[in-house]
Design a protein around this motif. Structure first.
Motif, PDB file in Angstrom:
ATOM      1  N   CYS A   1       0.839  -1.203   0.000  1.00 47.90           N
ATOM      2  CA  CYS A   1       0.000   0.000   0.000  1.00 47.90           C
ATOM      3  C   CYS A   1       0.872   1.250   0.000  1.00 47.90           C
ATOM      4  CB  CYS A   1      -0.894   0.003   1.252  1.00 47.90           C
ATOM      5  SG  CYS A   1      -1.751   1.572   1.511  1.00 47.90           S
ATOM      6  N   GLN A   2       0.582   2.199  -0.901  1.00 46.93           N
ATOM      7  CA  GLN A   2       1.332   3.458  -0.928  1.00 46.93           C
ATOM      8  C   GLN A   2       0.435   4.645  -0.615  1.00 46.93           C
ATOM      9  OE1 GLN A   2       4.489   3.664  -1.069  1.00 46.93           O
ATOM     10  NE2 GLN A   2       5.176   1.757  -1.976  1.00 46.93           N
ATOM     11  N   GLY A   3      -0.754   4.367  -0.121  1.00 51.09           N
ATOM     12  CA  GLY A   3      -1.588   5.472   0.335  1.00 51.09           C
ATOM     13  C   GLY A   3      -2.259   6.283  -0.762  1.00 51.09           C
ATOM     14  N   HIS A   4      -2.657   5.655  -1.847  1.00 51.11           N
ATOM     15  CA  HIS A   4      -3.398   6.393  -2.880  1.00 51.11           C
ATOM     16  C   HIS A   4      -4.785   6.805  -2.373  1.00 51.11           C
ATOM     17  CE1 HIS A   4      -0.868   5.247  -6.486  1.00 51.11           C
ATOM     18  NE2 HIS A   4      -0.461   4.349  -5.617  1.00 51.11           N
ATOM     19  N   ALA A   5      -5.298   6.045  -1.405  1.00 52.53           N
ATOM     20  CA  ALA A   5      -6.620   6.319  -0.820  1.00 52.53           C
ATOM     21  C   ALA A   5      -7.779   6.180  -1.805  1.00 52.53           C
ATOM     22  CB  ALA A   5      -6.669   7.693  -0.148  1.00 52.53           C
ATOM     23  N   ARG A   6      -7.568   5.449  -2.858  1.00 52.96           N
ATOM     24  CA  ARG A   6      -8.687   5.197  -3.771  1.00 52.96           C
ATOM     25  C   ARG A   6      -9.748   4.354  -3.071  1.00 52.96           C
ATOM     26  NH1 ARG A   6      -7.915   5.366  -9.103  1.00 52.96           N
ATOM     27  NH2 ARG A   6     -10.177   5.203  -9.096  1.00 52.96           N
ATOM     28  N   CYS A   7      -9.279   3.433  -2.224  1.00 51.43           N
ATOM     29  CA  CYS A   7     -10.207   2.558  -1.499  1.00 51.43           C
ATOM     30  C   CYS A   7     -11.100   3.385  -0.573  1.00 51.43           C
ATOM     31  CB  CYS A   7      -9.429   1.513  -0.705  1.00 51.43           C
ATOM     32  SG  CYS A   7      -8.109   2.186   0.317  1.00 51.43           S
TER      33      CYS A   7
ATOM     34  N   VAL B   1      -3.657   2.467   4.215  1.00 56.44           N
ATOM     35  CA  VAL B   1      -5.018   1.982   4.429  1.00 56.44           C
ATOM     36  C   VAL B   1      -5.217   1.436   5.852  1.00 56.44           C
ATOM     37  CG1 VAL B   1      -4.484  -0.314   3.495  1.00 56.44           C
ATOM     38  CG2 VAL B   1      -6.843   0.497   3.480  1.00 56.44           C
TER      39      VAL B   1
ATOM     40  N   LEU C   1      -4.942  -4.794  -1.988  1.00 56.91           N
ATOM     41  CA  LEU C   1      -6.136  -5.305  -1.292  1.00 56.91           C
ATOM     42  C   LEU C   1      -6.577  -6.639  -1.877  1.00 56.91           C
ATOM     43  CD1 LEU C   1      -8.192  -1.986  -1.154  1.00 56.91           C
ATOM     44  CD2 LEU C   1      -6.838  -3.022   0.684  1.00 56.91           C
TER      45      LEU C   1
ATOM     46  N   GLU D   1      -1.972  -0.250  -6.497  1.00 61.29           N
ATOM     47  CA  GLU D   1      -0.831  -1.061  -6.060  1.00 61.29           C
ATOM     48  C   GLU D   1      -1.194  -2.530  -5.926  1.00 61.29           C
ATOM     49  OE1 GLU D   1       2.001   0.418  -5.943  1.00 61.29           O
ATOM     50  OE2 GLU D   1       1.485   2.534  -5.681  1.00 61.29           O
TER      51      GLU D   1
ATOM     52  N   CYS E   1      -7.428  -0.285  -6.597  1.00 62.72           N
ATOM     53  CA  CYS E   1      -6.180  -0.011  -5.877  1.00 62.72           C
ATOM     54  C   CYS E   1      -5.023  -0.104  -6.875  1.00 62.72           C
ATOM     55  CB  CYS E   1      -5.965  -1.006  -4.744  1.00 62.72           C
ATOM     56  SG  CYS E   1      -4.309  -0.871  -4.031  1.00 62.72           S
TER      57      CYS E   1
HETATM   58  S1  SF4 Z   1      -6.043   2.219  -2.764  1.00 65.28           S
HETATM   59 FE1  SF4 Z   1      -6.039   1.904  -0.571  1.00 65.28          FE
HETATM   60  S2  SF4 Z   1      -4.937  -0.020  -0.287  1.00 65.28           S
HETATM   61 FE2  SF4 Z   1      -4.511   0.642  -2.345  1.00 65.28          FE
HETATM   62  S3  SF4 Z   1      -2.606   1.710  -2.131  1.00 65.28           S
HETATM   63 FE3  SF4 Z   1      -4.244   3.165  -1.943  1.00 65.28          FE
HETATM   64  S4  SF4 Z   1      -4.626   3.367   0.231  1.00 65.28           S
HETATM   65 FE4  SF4 Z   1      -3.437   1.543  -0.113  1.00 65.28          FE
END
Ligand code: SF4
Ligand code: HEM
Lengths: 68, 405
Positions: free
Chosen positions: A10-16, A33, A60, A57, A55
């Motif tokens: 996880c690189q913190g894209h925060a799409r989830c 996450v 998940l 990366e 995600c």
């Molecule tokens: S979408 Fe969520 S799980 Fe995937 S990298 Fe971003 S924060 Fe992490």
């Protein structure tokens, strides 16, 4: 069904978090996450699947069954 | 920018992988700079090719190779990467450092850029958007770049760094020269000027720390309780200055340019004004289609990747617009679908250097668009819009964008 996150990846894209805030959030230190409820209600399944598929990366995963 | 041919293509590059491609050059008559990249795909050039232009570099065309370029930092390093090469180049913190050391500054900055931290900036961004748009909403038109898209992120930068609004003209002038000047002497002086400003800023924050990012960087302590090296502190300030201005400006320019000529899309966004989740989904698609940055890497060792010989110090460009429109990953990739469900775009990169400012950038754009549509629901491209005002390079975009309403 439950949701599993790989925090190494996880690189913190925060799409989830954007797609399914009921289940996902991000922490205040690294922005990675946080799974709010790993065993989610069936009516959230579609949203959770969307989050998993979006995600960037591949961090998940949906696992069968409950925690051993 | 001086364009240079390498004396000859290096001998490890086979002739059939050489394509003459200059990513700074946009042909006469072109109105959208990203098209020079998509032309490569249309021409059917090899998916990994070498161009001798700009000192010589590789280009990856496919999503999978671009993602590998981002993730495999052992081979594709971010240290000393400029194209054409400039050595030595400031080691930007944390972008120009490979893992694991990269994490020192990444960790330091992370709490200030999390979604949570960015949500706290919402009121400030909202206020800035409201007042800036109100200042010209009744004028019937504007140059979107000069009047909004360059001022908004620069003002945000001042806020983040705890600097007063009065310094906006000074910072606009510094960044204008940094991003647009091609004169080497002017560029060298500009770098000196930026570092001089950062030096004064950090010294001041060291004496009078506040709750801003500059204060956090300068007062942070390493694992031995010491301040981070002064040059690293300056280089981190420099990165934050260059990373979040031109990128946001030109992404906004692309978005507004598209909406100016797409009344249905404007209507769709207006309908979503009270539904932040749907608005966000649509913004994500605009991020995919409007990927303005081309990212550089340097090969760390002689090696073979996908059957191709790479030599240590070879440069590589990862073009996000190409990854984001790869037909093997995205359905109907050239179409803008505001309801696109699966959208793993790489506009903000992936892997260890994933853009720390992505949440801020998206919020800047989202709030700006929401406020714009409230005050200026309909707008179009002005007839006197100069068709030639585009540029290529590491960030692609527009020098002016005249709108009217
Ligand atoms: S979408 Fe969520 S799980 Fe995937 S990298 Fe971003 S924060 Fe992490
Ligand atoms: C739409 C606007 C933006 C785009 C398209 C963008 C794009 C990118 C990309 C592709 C990277 C990866 C670089 C690499 O892998 O070498 C990156 C890194 C970075 N960006 Fe952004 N960016 C934007 C806005 C911002 C903003 C507003 C900020 C901060 C104020 C910012 C701060 C950073 C930082 C600090 C890094 C380096 C992260 C690291 O090396 O760990 N960016 N950006």
């Amino acid at each position: 069904m439950r949701i599993v996150a790989n925090l190494q990846v996880c690189q913190g894209h925060a799409r989830c978090e954007d797609l399914c805030p009921e289940v996902f959030s991000t922490d205040a230190v690294e922005g990675k996450v946080v799974i709010e409820q790993s065993e989610f209600a069936p009516e959230l399944e579609d949203k959770v699947r969307m989050a998993v598929r979006n995600c960037p990366e591949g961090a998940l995963r949906i696992a069968k069954g409950t925690k051993a | 920018m001086t364009l240079q041919w390498a004396p000859s293509p290096p001998d490890h590059v086979p002739a059939d992988l050489i394509v003459d491609f200059d990513f700074f050059q946009t042909p006469e008559g072109l109105t959208d700079p990203v098209q020079i990249w998509h032309d490569l795909v249309r021409r059917g050039v090899p998916p990994i090719f070498y161009t001798p232009r700009n000192g010589g570099h590789w280009v990856f065309l496919k999503y999978s190779d671009i993602v590998e370029g981002y993730r495999n930092h052992e081979i594709f390093s971010t240290y000393q990467t400029p194209i054409p090469p400039i050595e030595p180049f400031p080691v930007m913190q944390p972008q120009g450092v490979d893992p694991p050391d990269h994490n020192i500054f990444r960790k330091l900055l992370a709490p200030m850029f999390t979604p949570l931290a960015v949500r706290r900036m919402t009121d400030g961004l909202q206020h800035r958007a409201e007042t800036m748009i109100a200042s010209f909403a009744d004028k019937g038109g504007c140059d979107f770049i000069a009047d909004y898209a360059s001022r908004f992120p620069t003002g945000t930068f001042l806020d983040l760094f705890g600097l007063p609004e009065e310094r906006l003209p000074e910072f606009l002038a510094l960044s204008e020269t940094f991003f647009r000047s091609t004169d080497p002497a002017v560029r060298a002086q500009n770098l000196t000027d930026i570092y001089a400003v950062l030096e004064v800023l950090f010294r001041d924050k060291e004496r009078n720390p506040g709750s801003d990012i500059a204060s956090t960087i300068v007062t942070a302590r390493d694992e031995n309780g010491n301040q981070h090296p002064w040059q690293d502190i300056l280089n981190c300030g420099f990165l934050l200055f260059v990373a979040g201005l031109d990128t946001v400006t030109n992404t906004m320019a692309y978005v507004w340019r598209y909406l100016a000529s797409a009344p249905e899309a404007r209507a769709q966004f207006r309908e979503r004004l009270d539904d932040p989740v749907a608005f966000q989904l649509a913004i994500e698609e605009l991020m995919r289609i409007n990927a303005v940055s081309n990212i550089f890497r340097r090969v760390t060792q002689d090696c073979e990747y996908k059957g191709i010989q790479f030599r240590r110090n070879d440069r590589v460009i990862l073009s996000n617009t190409l990854a984001n429109r790869d037909a093997s990953v995205f359905q109907n990739p050239q179409a803008i679908d505001l309801d696109r469900q699966v959208n793993n775009h790489v506009t903000f990169g992936v892997g260890p250097h994933r853009c720390m400012g992505s949440h801020l950038a998206k919020r800047e754009i989202m709030i700006s668009l929401q406020e714009w549509l409230r005050q200026i629901p309909d707008f179009e491209l002005a007839e006197d819009q100069d068709k030639g005002s585009i540029f290529g390079g590491s960030v692609m975009g527009f020098t002016s964008l005249k709108l009217r309403w």
